[in-house]
Design a protein around this motif. Sequence first.
Motif, PDB file in Angstrom:
ATOM      1  N   GLU A  91       0.845  -1.187   0.000  1.00 24.26           N
ATOM      2  CA  GLU A  91       0.000   0.000   0.000  1.00 24.26           C
ATOM      3  C   GLU A  91       0.881   1.238   0.000  1.00 24.26           C
ATOM      4  O   GLU A  91       1.954   1.245   0.618  1.00 24.26           O
ATOM      5  CB  GLU A  91      -0.905   0.046   1.236  1.00 24.26           C
ATOM      6  N   TYR A  92       0.391   2.259  -0.687  1.00 25.33           N
ATOM      7  CA  TYR A  92       1.106   3.537  -0.739  1.00 25.33           C
ATOM      8  C   TYR A  92       0.132   4.645  -0.339  1.00 25.33           C
ATOM      9  O   TYR A  92      -0.973   4.744  -0.873  1.00 25.33           O
ATOM     10  CB  TYR A  92       1.637   3.789  -2.149  1.00 25.33           C
ATOM     11  N   HIS A  93       0.551   5.471   0.625  1.00 28.52           N
ATOM     12  CA  HIS A  93      -0.272   6.593   1.067  1.00 28.52           C
ATOM     13  C   HIS A  93       0.616   7.833   1.173  1.00 28.52           C
ATOM     14  O   HIS A  93       1.726   7.762   1.690  1.00 28.52           O
ATOM     15  CB  HIS A  93      -0.914   6.306   2.423  1.00 28.52           C
ATOM     16  N   LYS A  94       0.107   8.956   0.695  1.00 25.63           N
ATOM     17  CA  LYS A  94       0.874  10.199   0.739  1.00 25.63           C
ATOM     18  C   LYS A  94       0.224  11.182   1.700  1.00 25.63           C
ATOM     19  O   LYS A  94      -1.003  11.284   1.770  1.00 25.63           O
ATOM     20  CB  LYS A  94       0.960  10.816  -0.652  1.00 25.63           C
ATOM     21  N   LYS A  95       1.049  11.902   2.452  1.00 21.62           N
ATOM     22  CA  LYS A  95       0.593  12.879   3.417  1.00 21.62           C
ATOM     23  C   LYS A  95       1.398  14.158   3.280  1.00 21.62           C
ATOM     24  O   LYS A  95       2.419  14.201   2.581  1.00 21.62           O
ATOM     25  CB  LYS A  95       0.725  12.338   4.847  1.00 21.62           C
ATOM     26  N   GLU A  96       0.970  15.178   3.972  1.00 24.59           N
ATOM     27  CA  GLU A  96       1.715  16.437   4.015  1.00 24.59           C
ATOM     28  C   GLU A  96       3.007  16.241   4.794  1.00 24.59           C
ATOM     29  O   GLU A  96       3.047  15.515   5.794  1.00 24.59           O
ATOM     30  CB  GLU A  96       0.858  17.506   4.685  1.00 24.59           C
ATOM     31  N   ASN A  97       4.061  16.889   4.359  1.00 21.43           N
ATOM     32  CA  ASN A  97       5.359  16.741   5.016  1.00 21.43           C
ATOM     33  C   ASN A  97       5.306  17.182   6.474  1.00 21.43           C
ATOM     34  O   ASN A  97       4.808  18.254   6.796  1.00 21.43           O
ATOM     35  CB  ASN A  97       6.418  17.558   4.280  1.00 21.43           C
ATOM     36  N   GLY A  98       5.819  16.314   7.357  1.00 22.50           N
ATOM     37  CA  GLY A  98       5.819  16.647   8.783  1.00 22.50           C
ATOM     38  C   GLY A  98       6.951  15.985   9.538  1.00 22.50           C
ATOM     39  O   GLY A  98       7.108  16.184  10.735  1.00 22.50           O
ATOM     40  N   GLY A  99       7.744  15.158   8.848  1.00 21.54           N
ATOM     41  CA  GLY A  99       8.821  14.448   9.516  1.00 21.54           C
ATOM     42  C   GLY A  99       8.517  12.966   9.651  1.00 21.54           C
ATOM     43  O   GLY A  99       7.351  12.553   9.634  1.00 21.54           O
ATOM     44  N   LYS A 100       9.561  12.174   9.792  1.00 21.63           N
ATOM     45  CA  LYS A 100       9.415  10.720   9.845  1.00 21.63           C
ATOM     46  C   LYS A 100       8.479  10.271  10.962  1.00 21.63           C
ATOM     47  O   LYS A 100       7.672   9.356  10.775  1.00 21.63           O
ATOM     48  CB  LYS A 100      10.786  10.068  10.033  1.00 21.63           C
ATOM     49  N   HIS A 101       8.577  10.905  12.126  1.00 25.32           N
ATOM     50  CA  HIS A 101       7.734  10.480  13.260  1.00 25.32           C
ATOM     51  C   HIS A 101       6.255  10.656  12.957  1.00 25.32           C
ATOM     52  O   HIS A 101       5.424   9.850  13.391  1.00 25.32           O
ATOM     53  CB  HIS A 101       8.137  11.226  14.537  1.00 25.32           C
ATOM     54  N   THR A 102       5.899  11.704  12.188  1.00 29.49           N
ATOM     55  CA  THR A 102       4.493  11.897  11.836  1.00 29.49           C
ATOM     56  C   THR A 102       4.045  10.857  10.812  1.00 29.49           C
ATOM     57  O   THR A 102       2.883  10.459  10.798  1.00 29.49           O
ATOM     58  CB  THR A 102       4.238  13.315  11.291  1.00 29.49           C
ATOM     59  N   ALA A 103       4.974  10.421   9.965  1.00 32.08           N
ATOM     60  CA  ALA A 103       4.653   9.365   8.999  1.00 32.08           C
ATOM     61  C   ALA A 103       4.392   8.045   9.723  1.00 32.08           C
ATOM     62  O   ALA A 103       3.492   7.279   9.345  1.00 32.08           O
ATOM     63  CB  ALA A 103       5.787   9.204   7.993  1.00 32.08           C
ATOM     64  N   LEU A 104       5.160   7.777  10.768  1.00 35.31           N
ATOM     65  CA  LEU A 104       4.963   6.555  11.545  1.00 35.31           C
ATOM     66  C   LEU A 104       3.605   6.592  12.254  1.00 35.31           C
ATOM     67  O   LEU A 104       2.892   5.582  12.301  1.00 35.31           O
ATOM     68  CB  LEU A 104       6.097   6.381  12.558  1.00 35.31           C
ATOM     69  N   ASN A 105       3.243   7.739  12.795  1.00 37.68           N
ATOM     70  CA  ASN A 105       1.914   7.872  13.416  1.00 37.68           C
ATOM     71  C   ASN A 105       0.808   7.697  12.383  1.00 37.68           C
ATOM     72  O   ASN A 105      -0.209   7.034  12.637  1.00 37.68           O
ATOM     73  CB  ASN A 105       1.773   9.251  14.073  1.00 37.68           C
ATOM     74  N   PHE A 106       0.984   8.296  11.224  1.00 34.06           N
ATOM     75  CA  PHE A 106      -0.007   8.250  10.154  1.00 34.06           C
ATOM     76  C   PHE A 106      -0.261   6.816   9.694  1.00 34.06           C
ATOM     77  O   PHE A 106      -1.363   6.476   9.247  1.00 34.06           O
ATOM     78  CB  PHE A 106       0.501   9.095   8.980  1.00 34.06           C
ATOM     79  N   ALA A 107       0.742   5.969   9.817  1.00 40.32           N
ATOM     80  CA  ALA A 107       0.654   4.587   9.323  1.00 40.32           C
ATOM     81  C   ALA A 107      -0.269   3.698  10.147  1.00 40.32           C
ATOM     82  O   ALA A 107      -0.717   2.645   9.668  1.00 40.32           O
ATOM     83  CB  ALA A 107       2.051   3.959   9.294  1.00 40.32           C
ATOM     84  N   HIS A 108      -0.576   4.088  11.365  1.00 39.00           N
ATOM     85  CA  HIS A 108      -1.270   3.203  12.299  1.00 39.00           C
ATOM     86  C   HIS A 108      -2.507   2.535  11.714  1.00 39.00           C
ATOM     87  O   HIS A 108      -2.701   1.324  11.845  1.00 39.00           O
ATOM     88  CB  HIS A 108      -1.652   3.970  13.571  1.00 39.00           C
ATOM     89  N   GLU A 109      -3.356   3.283  11.079  1.00 33.99           N
ATOM     90  CA  GLU A 109      -4.633   2.721  10.619  1.00 33.99           C
ATOM     91  C   GLU A 109      -4.484   1.781   9.430  1.00 33.99           C
ATOM     92  O   GLU A 109      -5.418   1.050   9.097  1.00 33.99           O
ATOM     93  CB  GLU A 109      -5.608   3.837  10.257  1.00 33.99           C
ATOM     94  N   TYR A 110      -3.318   1.759   8.811  1.00 30.74           N
ATOM     95  CA  TYR A 110      -3.122   0.933   7.618  1.00 30.74           C
ATOM     96  C   TYR A 110      -2.323  -0.344   7.890  1.00 30.74           C
ATOM     97  O   TYR A 110      -2.209  -1.207   7.025  1.00 30.74           O
ATOM     98  CB  TYR A 110      -2.405   1.737   6.531  1.00 30.74           C
TER      99      TYR A 110
END
Length: 299
Positions: free
Chosen positions: A65-84
């Motif tokens: 799966e690939y999901h794109k988000k607004e830039n916020g830093g690696k830690h925010t990407a890790l948080n964003f991943a939770h639901e997937y």
Amino acid sequence: MSYTVMMTILTPTYNRAKTLPKLIESLYSQTTTNFQWLVIDDGSTDDTESIFEKLKNYDLPFQWEYHKKENGGKHTALNFAHEYIKGEVVLILDSDDYLTDDAIETVEKEWPLYRNCADICGMSYFRGKKDGSHLSVANAQDIYIDDDIHYLVNRRIKGDRCEVVRTDFLKKYSFPVYPGERFFSEGWFWNTLAMNYKTVYRNKTIYICEYLEGGLTKSGRALRMKCPLGMMDDCRMYLNNKVCVVVRIKEELLYWVYAKCAGYSFKRALSTSGRPVGMMLTALPGMMLYSYWKRKYLK
């Protein structure tokens, strides 16, 4: 009874279109296909998105799966991943690195031995280089169980490792996010787990590193000083009696540096540290270190 382990390989990425093909090749070459590859694009402005558009035309042997988000830093990407995340355990694979061919099979065989141990949060393997060397120190025993603070922090063992962590723990301990700060130390997460849980350490390399200019590893002190609130959180994780005195003093000095970067007053820095007595003793050298680093790194 045998188990089939479903892993999630989690890749937060930012402008790494040139290195992703090597990572994809390593996943395609895995000796087992029972895993999910989850990519969180932290606002890349290069050709990263087009790579995944093209990847849709290929019949890969694993889920992705690939999901794109607004830039916020690696830690925010890790948080964003939770639901997937679909796996029972998660391995965070940076986009400029790759796995050995047997990496996922190794975890599939070994994790079932510990999945029912309530005090085990995951497993830790070597990260290595292309020349066959590894980045951390080998243990006398091939398998060793301890917590990160006692095993790594207090023994002052350096070198990144490849951690495989229970998915529910990754979701439970989300990284704090501060406006304007795009870096947060992953060490905070592992030290948080170490307060109550142990890790299974293995003398085996399953992860190959390619440290590039511009990556977090190369960003250095200036980046951390520009993200002081998150770095203060990281320092606080070391300011407890479980951590040895030498490391604790070092982190107290760093806390003063980051508190000054954040514009904290002397009183506020003391009160937010959680160790006002100990912090009093390191205040002066901490202030001196801040002045020196400010001139050197924040020109």
